[in-house]
Design a protein around this motif. Structure first.
Motif, PDB file in Angstrom:
ATOM      1  N   ARG A 130      22.170 -17.577 -12.883  1.00 20.65           N
ATOM      2  CA  ARG A 130      22.805 -18.475 -12.283  1.00 20.65           C
ATOM      3  C   ARG A 130      23.487 -17.873 -10.778  1.00 20.65           C
ATOM      4  O   ARG A 130      23.151 -18.280  -9.730  1.00 20.65           O
ATOM      5  N   GLY A 131      24.107 -16.798 -11.117  1.00 21.93           N
ATOM      6  CA  GLY A 131      24.797 -16.153  -9.819  1.00 21.93           C
ATOM      7  C   GLY A 131      23.719 -15.515  -8.711  1.00 21.93           C
ATOM      8  O   GLY A 131      23.849 -15.770  -7.801  1.00 21.93           O
ATOM      9  N   LYS A 132      22.398 -14.956  -9.459  1.00 19.15           N
ATOM     10  CA  LYS A 132      21.643 -14.641  -8.334  1.00 19.15           C
ATOM     11  C   LYS A 132      20.893 -15.803  -7.540  1.00 19.15           C
ATOM     12  O   LYS A 132      20.601 -15.923  -6.475  1.00 19.15           O
ATOM     13  N   ILE A 133      20.846 -17.098  -8.295  1.00 15.49           N
ATOM     14  CA  ILE A 133      19.987 -18.233  -7.665  1.00 15.49           C
ATOM     15  C   ILE A 133      21.092 -18.610  -6.555  1.00 15.49           C
ATOM     16  O   ILE A 133      20.974 -18.828  -5.547  1.00 15.49           O
ATOM     17  N   LEU A 134      22.421 -18.933  -7.011  1.00 15.68           N
ATOM     18  CA  LEU A 134      23.509 -19.457  -6.151  1.00 15.68           C
ATOM     19  C   LEU A 134      23.542 -18.440  -4.853  1.00 15.68           C
ATOM     20  O   LEU A 134      23.669 -18.880  -3.853  1.00 15.68           O
ATOM     21  N   GLY A 135      23.627 -17.187  -5.089  1.00 16.00           N
ATOM     22  CA  GLY A 135      23.780 -16.288  -4.273  1.00 16.00           C
ATOM     23  C   GLY A 135      22.599 -16.171  -3.128  1.00 16.00           C
ATOM     24  O   GLY A 135      22.861 -16.337  -1.693  1.00 16.00           O
ATOM     25  N   TRP A 136      21.372 -16.293  -3.600  1.00 13.42           N
ATOM     26  CA  TRP A 136      20.232 -16.481  -2.574  1.00 13.42           C
ATOM     27  C   TRP A 136      20.209 -17.721  -1.834  1.00 13.42           C
ATOM     28  O   TRP A 136      19.994 -17.934  -0.703  1.00 13.42           O
ATOM     29  N   THR A 137      20.489 -18.764  -2.736  1.00 12.67           N
ATOM     30  CA  THR A 137      20.617 -20.080  -1.915  1.00 12.67           C
ATOM     31  C   THR A 137      21.634 -20.269  -0.776  1.00 12.67           C
ATOM     32  O   THR A 137      21.639 -20.720   0.188  1.00 12.67           O
ATOM     33  N   GLN A 138      22.852 -19.652  -1.235  1.00 10.70           N
ATOM     34  CA  GLN A 138      24.002 -19.568   0.049  1.00 10.70           C
ATOM     35  C   GLN A 138      23.374 -18.579   1.018  1.00 10.70           C
ATOM     36  O   GLN A 138      23.883 -18.941   2.275  1.00 10.70           O
ATOM     37  N   SER A 139      22.769 -17.500   0.632  1.00 12.82           N
ATOM     38  CA  SER A 139      22.394 -16.681   1.834  1.00 12.82           C
ATOM     39  C   SER A 139      21.411 -17.365   2.472  1.00 12.82           C
ATOM     40  O   SER A 139      21.438 -17.328   3.875  1.00 12.82           O
ATOM     41  N   THR A 140      20.341 -18.008   2.225  1.00 13.60           N
ATOM     42  CA  THR A 140      19.698 -19.121   2.823  1.00 13.60           C
ATOM     43  C   THR A 140      20.262 -19.956   3.662  1.00 13.60           C
ATOM     44  O   THR A 140      19.881 -20.183   4.669  1.00 13.60           O
ATOM     45  N   ALA A 141      21.081 -20.480   3.323  1.00 13.62           N
ATOM     46  CA  ALA A 141      21.981 -21.735   3.852  1.00 13.62           C
ATOM     47  C   ALA A 141      22.623 -21.036   5.146  1.00 13.62           C
ATOM     48  O   ALA A 141      22.490 -21.620   6.013  1.00 13.62           O
ATOM     49  N   PHE A 142      23.272 -19.821   4.808  1.00 10.69           N
ATOM     50  CA  PHE A 142      23.873 -19.264   6.021  1.00 10.69           C
ATOM     51  C   PHE A 142      22.884 -18.796   7.238  1.00 10.69           C
ATOM     52  O   PHE A 142      23.049 -18.949   8.320  1.00 10.69           O
ATOM     53  N   ALA A 143      21.806 -18.287   6.803  1.00  9.21           N
ATOM     54  CA  ALA A 143      20.521 -17.983   7.815  1.00  9.21           C
ATOM     55  C   ALA A 143      20.054 -19.216   8.438  1.00  9.21           C
ATOM     56  O   ALA A 143      19.985 -19.016   9.703  1.00  9.21           O
ATOM     57  N   ALA A 144      20.010 -20.369   7.650  1.00 13.29           N
ATOM     58  CA  ALA A 144      19.533 -21.580   8.322  1.00 13.29           C
ATOM     59  C   ALA A 144      20.614 -22.025   9.086  1.00 13.29           C
ATOM     60  O   ALA A 144      20.236 -22.751  10.447  1.00 13.29           O
ATOM     61  N   GLN A 145      21.807 -22.072   9.118  1.00 13.59           N
ATOM     62  CA  GLN A 145      23.032 -22.460   9.764  1.00 13.59           C
ATOM     63  C   GLN A 145      22.952 -21.478  11.094  1.00 13.59           C
ATOM     64  O   GLN A 145      23.426 -22.109  12.317  1.00 13.59           O
ATOM     65  N   PHE A 146      22.716 -20.201  11.034  1.00  8.59           N
ATOM     66  CA  PHE A 146      22.628 -19.519  12.147  1.00  8.59           C
ATOM     67  C   PHE A 146      21.665 -19.795  13.073  1.00  8.59           C
ATOM     68  O   PHE A 146      21.683 -19.936  14.340  1.00  8.59           O
ATOM     69  N   LEU A 147      20.404 -20.223  12.329  1.00  4.86           N
ATOM     70  CA  LEU A 147      19.147 -20.738  13.237  1.00  4.86           C
ATOM     71  C   LEU A 147      19.342 -22.024  14.145  1.00  4.86           C
ATOM     72  O   LEU A 147      18.965 -22.184  14.961  1.00  4.86           O
ATOM     73  N   SER A 148      19.988 -22.759  13.201  1.00  4.92           N
ATOM     74  CA  SER A 148      20.544 -24.000  13.646  1.00  4.92           C
ATOM     75  C   SER A 148      21.537 -23.909  14.771  1.00  4.92           C
ATOM     76  O   SER A 148      21.319 -25.095  15.676  1.00  4.92           O
ATOM     77  N   SER A 149      22.102 -22.912  15.062  1.00  4.94           N
ATOM     78  CA  SER A 149      23.007 -22.764  16.171  1.00  4.94           C
ATOM     79  C   SER A 149      22.290 -22.883  17.538  1.00  4.94           C
ATOM     80  O   SER A 149      22.500 -23.443  18.549  1.00  4.94           O
ATOM     81  N   PHE A 150      21.087 -22.402  17.404  1.00  3.40           N
ATOM     82  CA  PHE A 150      20.287 -22.286  18.593  1.00  3.40           C
ATOM     83  C   PHE A 150      19.668 -23.952  19.037  1.00  3.40           C
ATOM     84  O   PHE A 150      19.522 -24.053  20.276  1.00  3.40           O
ATOM     85  N   VAL A 151      19.578 -24.600  17.926  1.00  2.60           N
ATOM     86  CA  VAL A 151      18.987 -26.057  18.178  1.00  2.60           C
ATOM     87  C   VAL A 151      20.443 -26.736  18.503  1.00  2.60           C
ATOM     88  O   VAL A 151      20.173 -27.629  19.672  1.00  2.60           O
TER      89      VAL A 151
END
Length: 195
Positions: free
Chosen positions: A75-96
């Motif tokens: 569970r910790g690995k899954i939630l950690g990876w999903t949080q990391s992916t979400a933060f990367a998506a937030q960074f990319l969305s800042s350009f939009v």
């Protein structure tokens, strides 16, 4: 407390998150219709409150479903990876967002409608993904309110578990970054002349 002791919480999760996403779609439509500014000023905070409030209720059911689906060491690995992916998506969305609020984008309120429409599309896709989860059945508790004394339980954990206490304090402090957002908006519009 109302979710405690249920055999399945996925129906609550799907219902609450669907209604919250509909509120985001309604916000997009309200912006597209370019309603009166007074109507928008009243309607948008209400729709945002519905979105955030029902999403918060859904989050309780979400963590219960996740806790039943995945063992703790995974569970910790899954939630950690999903949080990391979400933060990367937030960074990319800042350009939009930078483009949508720039001079070459549609004018207000259509630029905000574009942003809320994109957000609505993303959260509706996440809701569709939730429908594919298969929640394992848990034991139903006959009187969950008698067995669940949340305040006492949280107080005990905060007093005895140093790691949990530090994590809770850290999350509250990180959440406080939201206080800086209005400053940056004012800074960008008044000093930097960003539209």
């Amino acid at each position: 407390r109302r979710l405690a002791g249920r055999a399945y919480n996925k129906p609550v999760l799907l219902k609450m998150t669907f209604i919250s996403r509909v509120a985001l779609v309604a916000m997009t439509i309200a912006l597209l219709l370019n309603l009166n500014t007074v109507v928008l000023a009243v309607l948008l905070p209400i729709l945002i409150s519905i979105f955030r409030g029902l999403d918060a209720v859904g989050a309780v059911a979400w963590f219960d479903v996740i806790s039943k689906m995945f063992p703790p060491h995974v569970r910790g690995k899954i939630l950690g990876w999903t949080q990391s992916t979400a933060f990367a998506a937030q960074f990319l969305s800042s350009f939009v967002v930078a483009w949508a609020l720039g001079t070459s984008s549609p004018a207000f309120p259509h630029n905000y409608a574009l942003l809320t429409g994109l957000a609505a599309a993303c959260v509706l896709a996440s809701w569709a993904a939730l429908t594919f989860f298969i929640e394992p059945r848990s034991e139903a508790v006959s009187n969950p309110l008698a067995q669940l004394r949340l305040r006492d339980h949280v107080g005990h954990i905060l007093k005895t578990d140093r790691s949990f206490r530090l994590n809770a304090i850290g999350r509250i402090l990180v959440g406080g970054i939201g206080f800086a957002t209005p400053f940056y908006v004012v800074q960008a519009t008044k000093i930097l002349a960003v539209p």
